[in-house]
Design an enzyme around this catalytic site. Structure first.
Site, PDB file in Angstrom:
ATOM      1  N   CYS A  55       7.835   6.457  -6.035  1.00 19.03           N
ATOM      2  CA  CYS A  55       7.625   7.263  -4.968  1.00 19.03           C
ATOM      3  C   CYS A  55       6.228   8.581  -5.658  1.00 19.03           C
ATOM      4  O   CYS A  55       5.522   8.656  -4.546  1.00 19.03           O
ATOM      5  CB  CYS A  55       8.577   8.098  -4.409  1.00 19.03           C
ATOM      6  SG  CYS A  55       9.443   9.343  -4.821  1.00 19.03           S
ATOM      7  N   LYS A  78      25.982   2.311  -1.153  1.00 21.05           N
ATOM      8  CA  LYS A  78      25.003   1.160  -0.965  1.00 21.05           C
ATOM      9  C   LYS A  78      23.604   0.453  -1.607  1.00 21.05           C
ATOM     10  O   LYS A  78      22.802   1.905  -1.311  1.00 21.05           O
ATOM     11  CB  LYS A  78      25.142   0.754   0.576  1.00 21.05           C
ATOM     12  CG  LYS A  78      23.390  -0.018   1.641  1.00 21.05           C
ATOM     13  CD  LYS A  78      23.349  -1.518   0.123  1.00 21.05           C
ATOM     14  CE  LYS A  78      22.170  -2.046   0.762  1.00 21.05           C
ATOM     15  NZ  LYS A  78      21.494  -2.771  -0.608  1.00 21.05           N
ATOM     16  N   GLU A 118       0.556   2.886   1.155  1.00 19.34           N
ATOM     17  CA  GLU A 118       1.213   2.463   0.059  1.00 19.34           C
ATOM     18  C   GLU A 118       1.573   1.256  -0.478  1.00 19.34           C
ATOM     19  O   GLU A 118       1.660   0.649  -0.035  1.00 19.34           O
ATOM     20  CB  GLU A 118       2.673   3.189   0.072  1.00 19.34           C
ATOM     21  CG  GLU A 118       3.632   3.350  -0.934  1.00 19.34           C
ATOM     22  CD  GLU A 118       4.627   3.977  -0.720  1.00 19.34           C
ATOM     23  OE1 GLU A 118       5.497   2.782  -0.265  1.00 19.34           O
ATOM     24  OE2 GLU A 118       5.241   4.863  -1.457  1.00 19.34           O
ATOM     25  N   GLU A 129      14.015  10.733   2.903  1.00 13.35           N
ATOM     26  CA  GLU A 129      13.555  10.551   1.418  1.00 13.35           C
ATOM     27  C   GLU A 129      12.345   8.663   0.791  1.00 13.35           C
ATOM     28  O   GLU A 129      12.547   8.198   0.441  1.00 13.35           O
ATOM     29  CB  GLU A 129      13.992  10.456   0.228  1.00 13.35           C
ATOM     30  CG  GLU A 129      14.351  11.435  -0.273  1.00 13.35           C
ATOM     31  CD  GLU A 129      13.677  13.581   0.003  1.00 13.35           C
ATOM     32  OE1 GLU A 129      12.585  12.662  -0.412  1.00 13.35           O
ATOM     33  OE2 GLU A 129      13.719  14.305   0.321  1.00 13.35           O
TER      34      GLU A 129
HETATM   35  P1  NAP Z   1      13.402  -0.256   0.869  1.00 11.66           P
HETATM   36  O1  NAP Z   1      13.312  -1.495   1.407  1.00 11.66           O
HETATM   37  O2  NAP Z   1      13.473   0.386   1.968  1.00 11.66           O
HETATM   38  O3  NAP Z   1      15.135  -0.187   0.042  1.00 11.66           O
HETATM   39  C1  NAP Z   1      16.152   0.955   0.358  1.00 11.66           C
HETATM   40  C2  NAP Z   1      17.364   0.601   0.471  1.00 11.66           C
HETATM   41  O4  NAP Z   1      17.358   0.337   1.703  1.00 11.66           O
HETATM   42  C3  NAP Z   1      17.672  -0.115  -0.004  1.00 11.66           C
HETATM   43  O5  NAP Z   1      19.146  -0.689  -0.629  1.00 11.66           O
HETATM   44  C4  NAP Z   1      18.492  -1.866   0.672  1.00 11.66           C
HETATM   45  O6  NAP Z   1      18.799  -2.746   0.463  1.00 11.66           O
HETATM   46  C5  NAP Z   1      18.450  -0.983   1.846  1.00 11.66           C
HETATM   47  N1  NAP Z   1      17.724  -1.405   3.482  1.00 11.66           N
HETATM   48  C6  NAP Z   1      16.889  -1.958   3.649  1.00 11.66           C
HETATM   49  N2  NAP Z   1      17.239  -2.541   4.907  1.00 11.66           N
HETATM   50  C7  NAP Z   1      18.054  -2.156   5.664  1.00 11.66           C
HETATM   51  C8  NAP Z   1      18.799  -1.881   7.693  1.00 11.66           C
HETATM   52  N3  NAP Z   1      17.892  -1.982   7.990  1.00 11.66           N
HETATM   53  N4  NAP Z   1      19.239  -0.878   7.017  1.00 11.66           N
HETATM   54  C9  NAP Z   1      19.916   0.108   5.805  1.00 11.66           C
HETATM   55  N5  NAP Z   1      19.817  -0.584   4.880  1.00 11.66           N
HETATM   56  C10 NAP Z   1      18.855  -0.923   4.431  1.00 11.66           C
HETATM   57  O7  NAP Z   1      13.037   0.376   0.107  1.00 11.66           O
HETATM   58  P2  NAP Z   1      12.609  -0.140  -1.492  1.00 11.66           P
HETATM   59  O8  NAP Z   1      11.771  -1.752  -1.819  1.00 11.66           O
HETATM   60  O9  NAP Z   1      14.267  -0.322  -2.378  1.00 11.66           O
HETATM   61  O10 NAP Z   1      11.707   1.190  -2.530  1.00 11.66           O
HETATM   62  C11 NAP Z   1      10.968   1.319  -2.249  1.00 11.66           C
HETATM   63  C12 NAP Z   1      10.464   2.295  -1.752  1.00 11.66           C
HETATM   64  O11 NAP Z   1      11.714   3.579  -1.542  1.00 11.66           O
HETATM   65  C13 NAP Z   1       9.238   2.630  -1.546  1.00 11.66           C
HETATM   66  O12 NAP Z   1       8.561   2.950  -0.265  1.00 11.66           O
HETATM   67  C14 NAP Z   1       9.073   3.908  -2.066  1.00 11.66           C
HETATM   68  O13 NAP Z   1       8.505   5.085  -1.660  1.00 11.66           O
HETATM   69  C15 NAP Z   1      10.483   4.834  -1.871  1.00 11.66           C
HETATM   70  N6  NAP Z   1      10.732   6.049  -2.612  1.00 11.66           N
HETATM   71  C16 NAP Z   1      11.065   7.101  -1.856  1.00 11.66           C
HETATM   72  C17 NAP Z   1      11.403   7.942  -3.649  1.00 11.66           C
HETATM   73  C18 NAP Z   1      11.665   9.395  -2.035  1.00 11.66           C
HETATM   74  O14 NAP Z   1      12.637  10.138  -3.160  1.00 11.66           O
HETATM   75  N7  NAP Z   1      10.614   9.894  -1.181  1.00 11.66           N
HETATM   76  C19 NAP Z   1      11.725   7.808  -4.108  1.00 11.66           C
HETATM   77  C20 NAP Z   1      12.115   6.541  -4.246  1.00 11.66           C
HETATM   78  C21 NAP Z   1      11.355   4.701  -4.036  1.00 11.66           C
HETATM   79  P3  NAP Z   1      18.528  -4.121  -0.243  1.00 11.66           P
HETATM   80  O15 NAP Z   1      17.892  -3.607  -1.407  1.00 11.66           O
HETATM   81  O16 NAP Z   1      19.700  -4.565   0.230  1.00 11.66           O
HETATM   82  O17 NAP Z   1      17.424  -4.869   1.058  1.00 11.66           O
END
Ligand code: NAP
Length: 496
Positions: free
Chosen positions: A286, A177, A386, A252
């Site tokens: 990240c 997903k 962040e 992560e």
């Molecule tokens: P996000 O909004 O948390 O979304 C991540 C994923 O989760 C997307 O596929 C999203 O789908 C899905 N999602 C949203 N709500 C959900 C729910 N209730 N249940 C299950 N899945 C759900 O994060 P993002 O904006 O895509 O990414 C940015 C964040 O990722 C930043 O905080 C960054 O630091 C972090 N990140 C961490 C790492 C690491 O390895 N530590 C690496 C890269 C990024 P939708 O897109 O459909 O909402």
């Protein structure tokens, strides 16, 4: 949805399918609004079908010898190599990172797939001596079953492959997903596995909203493990839901990564580091550097040099190889980042440069924000939360101890960096910095696939991706006792 938009379906049981009457959504280039395609907004019923396909494919895939699984992964890697330029350009068009980084995203995926293909000839267990005679003890690694991979948009080919390739080599089957915003990249990822001849059902793609599809995946009892990368708040929700179902949830999450520059640092080197670390991928990594912790003795000089370099920084079409920084990834990202500029100003930080949305000409079609630098004190929101955009908070410190105290005093613990020529201090920093990753004389970004990746504190829940640590994420350990004595032996009871 416009008439010319390319339409993409779900990938379930080895077939691309378009559920009849399905709602759809589009993704758009953040530099100019062009469409990257129209995708199915899957329902919980679609997710359930994908899980069903993965569950049916599991026994056959588990039985496939791991080196054979590795051969298929090698073919995936070769296919992605062949398509690197094409897919790299799609990454740049859909997510907005500059083209060198778009290619880099794909290269990281290739590297990891190849690394995991080799893992098919290892997947090692242990042999451990028994306390009894004529008894042989060992461990073997076994797959968990159906795994859900939920991924963010900022590394739209690398992060999915970190999860998919590691899960598959371990013998699991996967429902993927992706972040909605990078659904086209997800389609390209899955196409490479399809082209390499992965059996039907082993990898399935379900596009659509996280709150709908993600929840369906987490709650379905047939899914045994969830591998999630994204923001802290989403991660917390995923963890709670997964915990209620007693599932393994690997998280992560975000970071607030510091680069410390000591008074004995090579300032030119530290300058290259901060430019790449803070403004690479427009700060949307990240591991991006969002705090520059400067020793007071080099504070003015370093900022002078940084300013000078940023005067020559180019912001524009990320497909243009001469451009240093592209747009942020979406309207939401733009709103969030500009919101933090306002927060910084409201909490009394000094705006040293930037802070505005770029407008006029081609800028009007995208989400371009100037590289932004605030001088602030430790403890402000911009220096502890962040932001995930091209905003750097600069903090002045008087000593190494103060630098470490400031670096550690945030809720995150992903990456960290220190520039110093003092080898003793460098090794002290390795001990002292509270982070999963520490770089010495290098920026906070720059993961390599053969090394474990992950963070402490609110950045995760203890696991690591990449390297051989990735295998631990996706396997169960089975402990095996082989008694060849021919009689019943009782551990702890029989005379020794
Ligand atoms: P996000 O909004 O948390 O979304 C991540 C994923 O989760 C997307 O596929 C999203 O789908 C899905 N999602 C949203 N709500 C959900 C729910 N209730 N249940 C299950 N899945 C759900 O994060 P993002 O904006 O895509 O990414 C940015 C964040 O990722 C930043 O905080 C960054 O630091 C972090 N990140 C961490 C790492 C690491 O390895 N530590 C690496 C890269 C990024 P939708 O897109 O459909 O909402």
């Amino acid at each position: 949805m416009s008439a010319q938009e390319e339409r993409f379906g779900l990938f379930i049981d080895g077939k691309w399918e378009e559920p009849s009457g399905a709602a759809r959504f589009s993704t758009r280039n953040p530099a100019n609004g062009e469409s990257l395609g129209s995708f199915v907004a899957a329902t919980p019923a679609d997710a359930a079908r994908a899980i069903g396909a993965a569950a049916r494919a599991f026994p056959g895939w588990k039985e496939t010898p791991a080196p054979k699984r590795g051969e298929i992964l090698l073919r995936v890697g070769q296919e992605l190599k062949r398509r690197k330029e094409e897919v790299g350009r799609i990454v740049t068009r859909e997510m907005g990172k500059v083209i060198s980084e778009g290619r880099g995203d794909v290269q990281e995926a290739i590297d990891f797939i190849e690394y995991m293909a080799g893992e098919g000839r290892r997947l090692a267990g242990e042999t451990i001596p028994s306390e009894l005679h004529a008894k042989f003890c060992l461990t073997v690694r076994q797959p968990k079953g159906v795994v859900a991979a939920i991924t963010p948009w900022n590394f739209p080919t690398a992060i999915p492959n970190w999860k998919i390739a590691a899960a598959l080599i371990s013998g699991n089957t996967v429902v993927f997903k992706p972040a909605s915003a990078t659904s086209r990249c997800a389609v390209e990822v899955v196409r490479t596995y399809e082209a390499a001849g992965l059996p039907p059902g082993v990898l399935n793609l379900v596009t659509g909203a996280g709150g709908v599809v993600g929840n369906a995946l987490i709650e379905d009892p047939r899914v045994r493990a969830i591998s999630f990368t994204g923001g802290v708040e989403t991660g917390r929700e995923v963890y709670v839901r997964g915990a209620k179902a007693l599932k393994m949830v690997h998280l992560e999450l975000g970071g607030k990564n510091p680069q410390i520059v000591m008074d004995d640092a090579d300032l030119d080197l530290a300058l290259e580091g901060i430019l790449f670390g803070a403004f690479g991928t427009a700060g949307q990594r990240c591991t991006a550097t969002s705090r520059l912790i400067l020793h007071e003795k080099v504070y003015d000089e370093f900022l002078r040099r940084l300013n000078e370099r940023l005067d020559r920084f180019t912001i524009g079409d990320p497909l243009d190889p001469a451009v240093d920084m592209g747009p942020v990834a979406s309207a939401d990202q733009e709103k969030k980042v500009l919101g933090y500029v306002a927060i910084g100003q409201a909490e009394g930080a000094t705006l040293l440069r930037g802070g505005r949305k770029l407008t006029g000409g081609a800028y009007d079609r995208g989400y371009f924000i100037e590289p932004t630098i605030f001088a602030t004190r430790h403890g402000t929101r911009i220096s502890t939360e962040e932001i995930f955009g091209p905003i750097l908070s600069v903090l002045r410190v008087g000593s190494y101890d103060e630098a470490v105290r400031v670096a550690n005093d945030v809720s995150y613990g992903l990456s960290s960096s220190i520039y110093t020529r003092d080898v003793n201090r460098a090794f002290r920093a390795v001990q002292d910095l509270e982070a999963g990753i520490t770089y010495i004389n290098a920026p906070t970004i720059g993961a390599e696939v053969q090394l474990p990746f992950g963070g402490i504190k609110n950045t995760g829940n203890g696991g690591r991706e990449a390297g051989s640590a990735a295998i631990e994420e996706f396997t169960e350990i089975k402990t095996v006792f082989v008694d060849f004595s021919g009689h019943l032996q009782k551990a702890q009871i029989d005379p020794r």
